[in-house]
Design a protein around this motif. Structure first.
Motif, PDB file in Angstrom:
ATOM      1  N   GLU A  94       0.828  -1.210   0.000  1.00  0.00           N
ATOM      2  CA  GLU A  94       0.000   0.000   0.000  1.00  0.00           C
ATOM      3  C   GLU A  94       0.859   1.256   0.000  1.00  0.00           C
ATOM      4  OE1 GLU A  94      -2.508  -0.682   3.362  1.00  0.00           O
ATOM      5  OE2 GLU A  94      -3.853  -1.998   2.236  1.00  0.00           O
ATOM      6  N   GLU A  95       1.916   1.259   0.810  1.00  0.00           N
ATOM      7  CA  GLU A  95       2.821   2.402   0.873  1.00  0.00           C
ATOM      8  C   GLU A  95       3.523   2.613  -0.463  1.00  0.00           C
ATOM      9  OE1 GLU A  95       4.963   5.549   2.898  1.00  0.00           O
ATOM     10  OE2 GLU A  95       3.088   4.521   3.262  1.00  0.00           O
ATOM     11  N   ARG A 110       0.991   4.085  -2.852  1.00  0.00           N
ATOM     12  CA  ARG A 110       0.691   5.479  -2.496  1.00  0.00           C
ATOM     13  C   ARG A 110       1.807   6.405  -2.977  1.00  0.00           C
ATOM     14  NH1 ARG A 110       1.805   9.001   1.354  1.00  0.00           N
ATOM     15  NH2 ARG A 110       3.059   7.596   2.602  1.00  0.00           N
ATOM     16  N   GLU A 129       2.146   7.027  -6.996  1.00  0.00           N
ATOM     17  CA  GLU A 129       1.125   7.783  -7.744  1.00  0.00           C
ATOM     18  C   GLU A 129       1.631   9.112  -8.204  1.00  0.00           C
ATOM     19  OE1 GLU A 129      -2.178   7.957  -5.076  1.00  0.00           O
ATOM     20  OE2 GLU A 129      -2.783   5.932  -5.554  1.00  0.00           O
TER      21      GLU A 129
END
Length: 54
Positions: A47-48, A51, A54
């Motif tokens: 997830e990191e 994130r 992006e």
């Protein structure tokens, strides 16, 4: 630390975590909660990475 270097570090930790999970799953008598915890940590890393990419 630059963003790219940080991302590479996270990606390496993610790969290492995958190897640790596979090893733990092959080990006799491994605690299922330990494997679940490792998988959650790996997901947080993913997830990191997403994130920051992006």
């Amino acid at each position: 630390m630059s963003l790219n270097a940080h991302l590479e570090t996270l990606k390496k930790k993610h790969r290492d975590m995958g190897e640790a999970i596979e090893s733990a799953q092959r080990a006799p008598g491994i605690d299922g909660l330990k494997v679940a915890d490792l998988k959650k940590q790996k997901m947080r890393l993913k997830e990191e990475i997403s994130r920051l990419s992006e």
